[in-house]
Motif scaffolding. Sequence first.
Motif, short mmCIF file in Angstrom:
data_model
loop_
_atom_site.label_atom_id
_atom_site.label_comp_id
_atom_site.label_asym_id
_atom_site.label_seq_id
_atom_site.Cartn_x
_atom_site.Cartn_y
_atom_site.Cartn_z
N LEU A 1 3.51 7.30 9.64
CA LEU A 1 2.03 6.47 9.43
C LEU A 1 2.03 5.19 10.06
N VAL A 2 0.65 4.96 10.69
CA VAL A 2 0.17 3.83 11.47
C VAL A 2 -0.51 2.96 10.78
N LEU A 3 -0.43 1.76 10.48
CA LEU A 3 -1.35 0.96 9.96
C LEU A 3 -2.16 0.33 11.49
N LYS A 4 -3.45 0.30 11.66
CA LYS A 4 -4.22 -0.24 12.74
C LYS A 4 -5.48 -0.48 12.20
N ALA A 5 -5.58 -2.10 12.66
CA ALA A 5 -6.69 -2.55 12.16
C ALA A 5 -7.24 -2.42 10.88
N GLY A 6 -6.35 -2.33 9.89
CA GLY A 6 -6.71 -2.16 8.48
C GLY A 6 -6.90 -0.71 7.98
N SER B 1 10.65 11.86 3.26
CA SER B 1 11.62 12.90 2.81
C SER B 1 11.51 14.14 3.87
N ASP B 2 10.77 13.88 4.86
CA ASP B 2 10.56 15.15 5.80
C ASP B 2 10.19 16.50 5.36
N HIS B 3 8.97 16.69 4.41
CA HIS B 3 8.36 17.67 3.84
C HIS B 3 7.00 17.94 4.59
N ARG B 4 6.92 19.16 5.00
CA ARG B 4 5.31 19.53 5.42
C ARG B 4 4.24 19.47 4.36
N VAL B 5 3.16 19.33 4.92
CA VAL B 5 1.95 19.01 3.69
C VAL B 5 0.81 19.76 4.29
N ALA B 6 0.14 20.24 3.38
CA ALA B 6 -1.18 21.03 3.54
C ALA B 6 -2.37 20.17 3.35
N LEU B 7 -3.16 19.68 4.20
CA LEU B 7 -4.19 18.77 4.09
C LEU B 7 -5.53 19.49 4.14
N LEU C 1 1.61 10.92 1.04
CA LEU C 1 1.77 11.07 2.31
C LEU C 1 3.15 10.32 2.95
N ALA C 2 3.14 9.05 2.51
CA ALA C 2 4.30 8.19 2.48
C ALA C 2 5.61 8.85 2.22
N GLU D 1 0.90 -1.09 0.03
CA GLU D 1 0.06 0.14 -0.05
C GLU D 1 0.88 1.23 -0.15
N LEU D 2 2.23 1.10 0.56
CA LEU D 2 3.01 2.32 0.42
C LEU D 2 3.79 2.37 -0.70
N GLY D 3 3.63 1.47 -1.73
CA GLY D 3 4.29 1.37 -2.89
C GLY D 3 5.69 0.65 -2.89
N LEU D 4 5.90 0.11 -1.78
CA LEU D 4 7.15 -0.36 -1.49
C LEU D 4 6.99 -2.30 -1.58
N GLY D 5 5.93 -2.68 -2.19
CA GLY D 5 5.92 -4.20 -2.19
C GLY D 5 7.14 -5.05 -2.64
N GLU D 6 7.31 -4.60 -3.83
CA GLU D 6 8.52 -5.41 -4.56
C GLU D 6 9.76 -5.16 -3.90
#
Length: 322
Positions: free
Chosen positions: A174-179, A150-156, A144-145, A91-96
């Motif tokens: 980022l935390v994955l909890k119960a899906g 990269s330690d950059h601020r984000v506007a949400l 977000l990942a 899901e973070l794009g790091l599967g392979e």
Amino acid sequence: MRASRLLSLLILLQLRGRQSAEALAREFEVSVRTIYRDVEQLSAAGVPVFAERGRHGGFELLGGYTTRLTGLTRGEADAVGLLGAVQAAAELGLGEDAQSAHRKLLASLPAAAGSGAQRVAERFHLDPQSWYGRRSPPPALRPLAEAVWSDHRVALRYRSWKGEVDREVAPLGLVLKAGDWYLVAAVDSDVRTYRVGAIQSIAVRDEVARRPEGFALAAHWADAVARFEDRLRSRAARVRLSPLGWRLLHEQQPSVAATAEAHAAAPDAAGWRDTVLAVEQGEQALRDLLRLGAEVEVLDPPELRRALAEEAARIVALHASH
């Protein structure tokens, strides 16, 4: 025990660079004085560790120093087979990349240790999803990942229970909890949590995100979850539970059941026991109690007892009409 901590301390300094005594004390759950003694022990053993004073000071290894004392114990090698959180990496794009790294790690182990780790991987599987919780990752997760890494601020733009709000934050993890994925972020001097699925839009800024000194994501999350659950269940209900009701409560809400056991009275002739339950405010308390069916009787407060009776009557009326 101390030798193991010294080795862990050495490896941590090699991996993370400069660390304050306070941050190291939190990491190893010891006193700051113990950390100073451990550093002195490392120095006496010839490890080039030095201290930098000041607000941003701490302990650090002399540039270029590395250690090869990273051999795994048999138990640690076996546990390598459980390191592959495949769904989270995908899901973070790091599967392979995660699968490739896992294969290389297994291949780098000695033959006996490698076969043990492979055996564990073939026999145990971690699935963080809840039942019937299969869903696509939220659109904001990948950017977000990248911002977290990269330690950059984000506007949400975030959809809260009060409506949509705009926030500019410094993402910390980022935390994955119960899906479900959650963003832990710094807002001014506070650290807050946002459900990634509720983020409507995201813009990654060029501005660097500053991390609070000594911030440890896992420790913060454990503390935040405990505080959230305590705050959420701020209301008390006096109830009676049947033996089956107790079993259901332990299965559905283990932490609530543990507290309820401490307040439970002796069972009556039918095995029912009075106790006090920590419940949420409003409708959620009603929904949680309905999951126990006829195995619970609310004694107090009267308004919760009345609401449960009214809801049960509506269910009976609905099903009796056919």
